[in-house]
Scaffold this motif. Structure first.
Motif, PDB file in Angstrom:
ATOM      1  N   GLY A  51       7.244  20.352   9.543  1.00  0.00           N
ATOM      2  CA  GLY A  51       6.212  20.287   8.518  1.00  0.00           C
ATOM      3  C   GLY A  51       5.276  19.128   8.757  1.00  0.00           C
ATOM      4  N   ALA A  52       4.486  18.815   7.734  1.00  0.00           N
ATOM      5  CA  ALA A  52       3.514  17.723   7.816  1.00  0.00           C
ATOM      6  C   ALA A  52       4.146  16.473   7.231  1.00  0.00           C
ATOM      7  CB  ALA A  52       2.241  18.094   7.067  1.00  0.00           C
ATOM      8  N   LEU A  53       4.939  15.778   8.039  1.00  0.00           N
ATOM      9  CA  LEU A  53       5.607  14.558   7.581  1.00  0.00           C
ATOM     10  C   LEU A  53       5.075  13.312   8.276  1.00  0.00           C
ATOM     11  CD1 LEU A  53       7.731  16.936   6.902  1.00  0.00           C
ATOM     12  CD2 LEU A  53       9.372  15.082   6.775  1.00  0.00           C
ATOM     13  N   GLY A  54       4.574  13.455   9.508  1.00  0.00           N
ATOM     14  CA  GLY A  54       4.072  12.302  10.238  1.00  0.00           C
ATOM     15  C   GLY A  54       2.987  11.591   9.443  1.00  0.00           C
ATOM     16  N   ASN A  55       3.196  10.334   9.138  1.00  0.00           N
ATOM     17  CA  ASN A  55       2.376   9.609   8.169  1.00  0.00           C
ATOM     18  C   ASN A  55       1.863   8.323   8.794  1.00  0.00           C
ATOM     19  OD1 ASN A  55       1.199   8.974   5.729  1.00  0.00           O
ATOM     20  ND2 ASN A  55       3.107   8.539   4.658  1.00  0.00           N
ATOM     21  N   SER A  56       0.983   7.643   8.112  1.00  0.00           N
ATOM     22  CA  SER A  56       0.533   6.314   8.541  1.00  0.00           C
ATOM     23  C   SER A  56       0.466   5.410   7.324  1.00  0.00           C
ATOM     24  CB  SER A  56      -0.831   6.388   9.228  1.00  0.00           C
ATOM     25  OG  SER A  56      -1.815   6.913   8.366  1.00  0.00           O
ATOM     26  N   LEU A  57       0.881   4.160   7.513  1.00  0.00           N
ATOM     27  CA  LEU A  57       0.915   3.183   6.435  1.00  0.00           C
ATOM     28  C   LEU A  57       0.173   1.922   6.861  1.00  0.00           C
ATOM     29  CD1 LEU A  57       4.671   3.459   5.357  1.00  0.00           C
ATOM     30  CD2 LEU A  57       2.685   4.466   4.214  1.00  0.00           C
ATOM     31  N   PRO A  58      -0.488   1.251   5.926  1.00  0.00           N
ATOM     32  CA  PRO A  58      -1.208   0.028   6.282  1.00  0.00           C
ATOM     33  C   PRO A  58      -0.250  -1.121   6.577  1.00  0.00           C
ATOM     34  CG  PRO A  58      -1.319   0.396   3.925  1.00  0.00           C
ATOM     35  CD  PRO A  58      -0.666   1.603   4.511  1.00  0.00           C
ATOM     36  N   ALA A  84      -9.610  -8.367   4.473  1.00  0.00           N
ATOM     37  CA  ALA A  84      -8.939  -8.327   5.775  1.00  0.00           C
ATOM     38  C   ALA A  84      -9.872  -7.775   6.850  1.00  0.00           C
ATOM     39  CB  ALA A  84      -7.674  -7.469   5.684  1.00  0.00           C
ATOM     40  N   VAL A  85      -9.724  -8.285   8.051  1.00  0.00           N
ATOM     41  CA  VAL A  85     -10.471  -7.765   9.206  1.00  0.00           C
ATOM     42  C   VAL A  85      -9.793  -6.472   9.649  1.00  0.00           C
ATOM     43  CG1 VAL A  85     -11.153  -8.222  11.590  1.00  0.00           C
ATOM     44  CG2 VAL A  85     -11.203 -10.062   9.895  1.00  0.00           C
ATOM     45  N   THR A  86     -10.552  -5.400   9.722  1.00  0.00           N
ATOM     46  CA  THR A  86      -9.962  -4.080   9.944  1.00  0.00           C
ATOM     47  C   THR A  86     -10.414  -3.394  11.225  1.00  0.00           C
ATOM     48  OG1 THR A  86     -11.702  -3.082   8.595  1.00  0.00           O
ATOM     49  CG2 THR A  86      -9.659  -3.685   7.475  1.00  0.00           C
ATOM     50  N   GLY A 107     -12.381   5.537  -2.774  1.00  0.00           N
ATOM     51  CA  GLY A 107     -13.828   5.691  -2.787  1.00  0.00           C
ATOM     52  C   GLY A 107     -14.596   4.422  -2.540  1.00  0.00           C
ATOM     53  N   THR A 108     -13.921   3.321  -2.212  1.00  0.00           N
ATOM     54  CA  THR A 108     -14.619   2.070  -1.923  1.00  0.00           C
ATOM     55  C   THR A 108     -14.664   1.849  -0.421  1.00  0.00           C
ATOM     56  OG1 THR A 108     -12.680   0.608  -1.867  1.00  0.00           O
ATOM     57  CG2 THR A 108     -13.587   1.170  -4.030  1.00  0.00           C
ATOM     58  N   GLN A 109     -15.393   0.832  -0.007  1.00  0.00           N
ATOM     59  CA  GLN A 109     -15.461   0.473   1.407  1.00  0.00           C
ATOM     60  C   GLN A 109     -14.406  -0.563   1.775  1.00  0.00           C
ATOM     61  OE1 GLN A 109     -17.547   2.107   3.549  1.00  0.00           O
ATOM     62  NE2 GLN A 109     -17.901   3.328   1.709  1.00  0.00           N
ATOM     63  N   ALA A 110     -13.449  -0.820   0.862  1.00  0.00           N
ATOM     64  CA  ALA A 110     -12.448  -1.854   1.109  1.00  0.00           C
ATOM     65  C   ALA A 110     -11.125  -1.285   1.601  1.00  0.00           C
ATOM     66  CB  ALA A 110     -12.213  -2.649  -0.176  1.00  0.00           C
ATOM     67  N   ALA A 111     -11.101  -0.001   1.953  1.00  0.00           N
ATOM     68  CA  ALA A 111      -9.858   0.590   2.436  1.00  0.00           C
ATOM     69  C   ALA A 111      -9.527   0.047   3.823  1.00  0.00           C
ATOM     70  CB  ALA A 111      -9.986   2.104   2.489  1.00  0.00           C
ATOM     71  N   PRO A 112      -8.249  -0.308   4.080  1.00  0.00           N
ATOM     72  CA  PRO A 112      -7.884  -0.984   5.329  1.00  0.00           C
ATOM     73  C   PRO A 112      -7.522  -0.015   6.452  1.00  0.00           C
ATOM     74  CG  PRO A 112      -6.017  -0.948   3.871  1.00  0.00           C
ATOM     75  CD  PRO A 112      -7.123  -0.236   3.148  1.00  0.00           C
ATOM     76  N   PHE A 113      -8.195   1.106   6.521  1.00  0.00           N
ATOM     77  CA  PHE A 113      -7.763   2.126   7.468  1.00  0.00           C
ATOM     78  C   PHE A 113      -8.860   2.420   8.490  1.00  0.00           C
ATOM     79  CE2 PHE A 113      -6.097   3.162   3.171  1.00  0.00           C
ATOM     80  CZ  PHE A 113      -4.837   2.631   3.360  1.00  0.00           C
ATOM     81  N   VAL A 165      -6.783 -15.953   9.069  1.00  0.00           N
ATOM     82  CA  VAL A 165      -7.475 -14.669   8.924  1.00  0.00           C
ATOM     83  C   VAL A 165      -6.441 -13.583   8.666  1.00  0.00           C
ATOM     84  CG1 VAL A 165      -8.882 -12.941  10.080  1.00  0.00           C
ATOM     85  CG2 VAL A 165      -9.388 -15.361  10.399  1.00  0.00           C
ATOM     86  N   SER A 166      -6.686 -12.760   7.665  1.00  0.00           N
ATOM     87  CA  SER A 166      -5.859 -11.571   7.445  1.00  0.00           C
ATOM     88  C   SER A 166      -6.434 -10.418   8.252  1.00  0.00           C
ATOM     89  CB  SER A 166      -5.825 -11.197   5.960  1.00  0.00           C
ATOM     90  OG  SER A 166      -5.103 -12.130   5.217  1.00  0.00           O
ATOM     91  N   VAL A 167      -5.573  -9.760   9.008  1.00  0.00           N
ATOM     92  CA  VAL A 167      -5.992  -8.585   9.768  1.00  0.00           C
ATOM     93  C   VAL A 167      -5.144  -7.401   9.294  1.00  0.00           C
ATOM     94  CG1 VAL A 167      -6.657  -9.988  11.747  1.00  0.00           C
ATOM     95  CG2 VAL A 167      -4.376  -8.972  11.684  1.00  0.00           C
ATOM     96  N   ALA A 168      -5.725  -6.207   9.334  1.00  0.00           N
ATOM     97  CA  ALA A 168      -5.030  -5.035   8.796  1.00  0.00           C
ATOM     98  C   ALA A 168      -5.346  -3.803   9.635  1.00  0.00           C
ATOM     99  CB  ALA A 168      -5.432  -4.793   7.342  1.00  0.00           C
ATOM    100  N   PHE A 169      -4.346  -2.963   9.801  1.00  0.00           N
ATOM    101  CA  PHE A 169      -4.506  -1.691  10.493  1.00  0.00           C
ATOM    102  C   PHE A 169      -3.403  -0.769  10.001  1.00  0.00           C
ATOM    103  CE2 PHE A 169      -2.044  -4.673  12.958  1.00  0.00           C
ATOM    104  CZ  PHE A 169      -0.956  -3.964  13.455  1.00  0.00           C
ATOM    105  N   SER A 170      -3.475   0.493  10.381  1.00  0.00           N
ATOM    106  CA  SER A 170      -2.455   1.457   9.992  1.00  0.00           C
ATOM    107  C   SER A 170      -1.505   1.693  11.153  1.00  0.00           C
ATOM    108  CB  SER A 170      -3.106   2.783   9.578  1.00  0.00           C
ATOM    109  OG  SER A 170      -3.812   2.643   8.375  1.00  0.00           O
ATOM    110  N   VAL A 171      -0.254   1.955  10.826  1.00  0.00           N
ATOM    111  CA  VAL A 171       0.748   2.269  11.851  1.00  0.00           C
ATOM    112  C   VAL A 171       1.383   3.611  11.493  1.00  0.00           C
ATOM    113  CG1 VAL A 171       1.215  -0.139  12.403  1.00  0.00           C
ATOM    114  CG2 VAL A 171       2.546   0.972  10.620  1.00  0.00           C
ATOM    115  N   ALA A 172       1.691   4.379  12.516  1.00  0.00           N
ATOM    116  CA  ALA A 172       2.283   5.699  12.305  1.00  0.00           C
ATOM    117  C   ALA A 172       3.770   5.582  12.054  1.00  0.00           C
ATOM    118  CB  ALA A 172       2.024   6.587  13.520  1.00  0.00           C
TER     119      ALA A 172
END
Length: 712
Positions: A400-407, A302-304, A451-457, A377-384
């Protein structure tokens, strides 16, 4: 005594040095003479094994290990003790010496992700967020302090810190009593912008139960003002591993009620609290989430990033012209433009946030098209996400620490209607709504990308809904449902508080886009970019392109497709981005079994490249052996260890004489962020010969077998 001595640094309070090899008293005295005064204790086990403990702490034991393992030739200048480690003197929680010790709870997966980000990027101010407000009218400082003390007593999130005993994974503990941290400056006593920057970049002591810092600065009264005194600026600084923006806004509202009550307590402890949330997480069956994300995670290709990647010295590459760190840019849609966007999205059956996600997907697709990637084309990003859409009763009010982000990913093609894009993104958001509690790190683990370079974030979109901003009651005229009575009660007391403004945190991704409504109804867009990836001009161009699409898409072209939407940007260049620095670790030997751990070998100053390459021949332990090229940024060693730390595996650090100081500081930083502090092995002259490899293997073997050091 030169290469004959091997040293293993053992964390503790104070730390100790296990000395393996012949110990000459003169050499030990000479080494200690170059360091700050201390009270050493030497315990003899045999002629070639001694335990050296030095006090007081902190003490530069890493530098001492370098001095003990080098040839006794050149003198060194006296150095100062460092106070960077977890055992440095810290303010204690009020009453921390009385009563039973509070029981720790495991840090959440989200907290572990945030702590790892902070750990591997020292000095970047990652995940430190700030809320700014301006107080008009009389401010009674004792009453102000008493109100916050009441709130600290009532809300466990304000009394939470990392547990003192580092472990894997880290644990949190709620202290029984904590005094608020309030710093007050009179008019002219400090520069406001300098205070904001200082607080943002000043690292938190994560074991100190005071993860909300409050700074007050009085302003001079405007000329000709009838009443004496000017307004007071208030700055709240917090680490997102303990509090998120929604928490602090809610805490501020509760504080105002306590202030109006003269600081008196307003009931008991607020529940649910961070402990209830931790117990709720521990009860969750992750099998459904794991199965969902195995299907829904973005594809590796995916294009990130919405930019063209530059490897050469042209635009967007090279050393940042603006300096290191992060940059910030802002754009704004007028209230009319924001209303048109909202109405257009509603006609398509979508929300403003979905429209923003669609625009970001279009910009990602545009970069892919310019790079001549084939359709679709697949595109990917994180949303809060708020992290509060869970089945824990009362979670919407939880601090607390609840605010999160998901791909989030979507597959685009040139002739895909924009209406279909909006509908697809809306469906994806609904699918993910059940998993707001799942962290990005868990998704990486479940999909094998840790640990890879394929993370979509690589980019993050944060949209603060109007309801979340309004729940504190500011900026709402009249007496409608969004108006909070506390605003009117403050006015009766002669006090007005401007709507608090968030100064968004630096995140671990190269580009973050924040959107929120101001009190006039405009839509404010703020970007925070990592200058290691984006030049300021490229980041500003990217933000302006997003704003342009948000303004022009609602122009009535209902049948618009992806290609037609991007024609709105014709003639505007696609921004460029540099490749992000990566921990270029070389694996000398893989681990013998899963969970065996990792030993990271740090190059000593002046050591030749590849000086550790032959170590697998001499050291037969089960751990993976990795190293980095000589001269790399020491922060990259921490990045190289991140995958093992994230998996909860043991890590060690080692190196030739001269690497001990840097290795020990890295070990202290790991412990300061809640992980088990690594052992550090130092031995041998940094000449790349077999003597170094034999000495280092002996130190690592001693560390593995020593009864006081534990067994691998």
């Amino acid at each position: 005594m030169s290469a004959a001595m091997a040293v293993v640094l053992v964390p503790g309070l104070p730390p100790s040095l296990e000395l393996h090899g012949p110990l000459e008293a003169a050499h030990l005295e000479a080494a200690l003479a170059h360091l700050p005064a201390c009270e050493p204790t030497l315990e003899r086990h045999s002629d070639t094994h001694h335990t050296l403990t030095v006090a007081p702490h902190p003490f530069p034991v890493g530098l001492l290990s370098d001095l003990l393992t080098e040839a006794p030739a050149r003198p060194r200048p006296r150095s100062r003790a460092r106070s960077t480690g977890p055992a440095a003197t810290r303010p204690r929680a009020a009453g921390s010496g009385r009563g039973p010790r509070p029981l720790p709870v495991p840090a959440s997966p989200l907290q572990r992700d945030l702590l790892l980000d902070t750990l591997v990027r020292p000095g970047a101010g990652l995940h430190v967020e700030q809320l700014l407000a301006r107080w008009y009218g009389p401010l009674d400082l004792p009453r102000f302090t008493a109100a916050w003390r009441t709130l600290y007593d009532a809300d466990a999130a304000l009394r939470t810190a990392l547990a003192d005993s580092a472990g894997t994974p880290p644990s949190m503990v709620v202290h029984p009593r904590v005094d608020p941290r309030i710093e007050h400056h009179g008019a002219g006593g400090a520069d406001w912008h300098a205070l904001v920057l200082r607080e943002r970049l000043r690292e938190f002591d994560l074991r100190d139960p005071g993860q909300l810092r409050i700074v007050l600065l009085d302003e001079a009264a405007p000329p000709g003002r009838a009443r004496p005194g000017g307004p007071t600026r208030i700055l709240f600084t917090y680490h997102r591993a303990f509090l998120d923006e929604r928490s602090v806004r809610g805490l501020l509202r509760a504080f105002l009620r306590a202030y109006l009550a003269d600081g008196r307590p307003l009931g008991g402890e607020r529940r649910p609290d961070v402990r209830d949330h931790a117990h709720w997480l521990a009860r969750q069956d992750t099998s459904a989430a794991r199965e969902f994300w195995s299907r829904a995670a973005p594809p590796p290709d995916a294009v990130t990033l919405p930019a063209l990647r530059s490897d050469g010295p042209g635009s967007g590459a090279g050393v940042p012209e603006e300096g290191p760190g992060h940059g910030r840019t802002r754009a704004r849609l007028t209230p009319l433009e924001a209303a048109r966007l909202r109405a257009w999205a509603a006609v398509q059956g979508a929300t403003e946030s979905t429209a923003l996600h669609a625009v970001w997907a279009l910009l990602l697709y545009r970069a892919a098209a310019r790079a001549e990637l084939p359709d679709p084309v697949s595109v990917a990003f994180s949303v809060a996400v708020s992290g509060r859409g869970i089945t824990l009763a009362g979670a919407e009010l939880l601090s607390g620490a609840l605010g999160n982000s998901l791909p989030l990913d979507v597959r685009l093609r040139a002739h895909m209607p924009v209406a279909l894009l909006l509908d697809t993104l809306s469906g994806h958001a609904l699918d993910r709504a059940a998993y707001e509690w799942v962290s990005a790190g868990q998704i990486e683990d479940w999909t094998g990308r840790r640990g890879t370079q394929a993370a979509p974030f690589e980019s993050l979109v944060v949209f603060e809904p109007r309801s979340a901003a309004a729940h504190t009651g500011w900026g709402t005229s009249g007496t409608g449902p969004g108006r909070d009575a506390v605003v009117d009660e403050l006015a009766e007391a002669g006090v007005q508080l401007d709507p608090p403004e968030v100064l968004a945190a630096h995140t671990a991704v190269p580009f973050t886009l924040f959107a929120h409504h101001d009190t006039a109804g405009g839509l404010v867009l703020t970007s925070v970019h990592d200058r290691a990836t984006f030049q300021d001009a490229d980041a500003a161009g990217l933000l302006s392109q997003a704003a342009l699409l948000l303004r022009t898409l609602p122009d009535g072209r209902g049948a618009l497709d992806v290609s037609g939407a991007l024609e709105l940007l014709d003639g505007i260049p696609v921004p460029r981005a540099r490749p992000r620095p990566a921990a270029a670790a070389r694996v000398l030997r893989a681990a013998a079994r899963p969970g065996a751990g990792t030993i990271c070998l740090l190059p000593a100053p002046g050591s030749p490249p590849g000086c550790y390459d032959g170590l697998p021949e001499f050291y037969g332990g089960p751990q993976a052996l990795v190293t980095l090229p000589t001269g790399d940024d020491p922060a990259l060693y921490l990045q190289a260890l991140r995958p093992a730390l994230a998996r909860g595996e043991p890590v060690w650090l080692g190196g030739a004489s001269g690497a001990g100081d840097a290795a020990w500081r890295a070990a202290e930083r790991i412990a300061a962020h809640g992980w088990q502090p690594p052992l550090v092995a130092v031995a041998g002259a940094a000449d790349g010969g077999t003597g170094l490899l034999r000495a280092l293997a002996r130190a690592l073997t001693a560390a593995a077998r020593g009864p006081r050091l534990g067994t691998v």
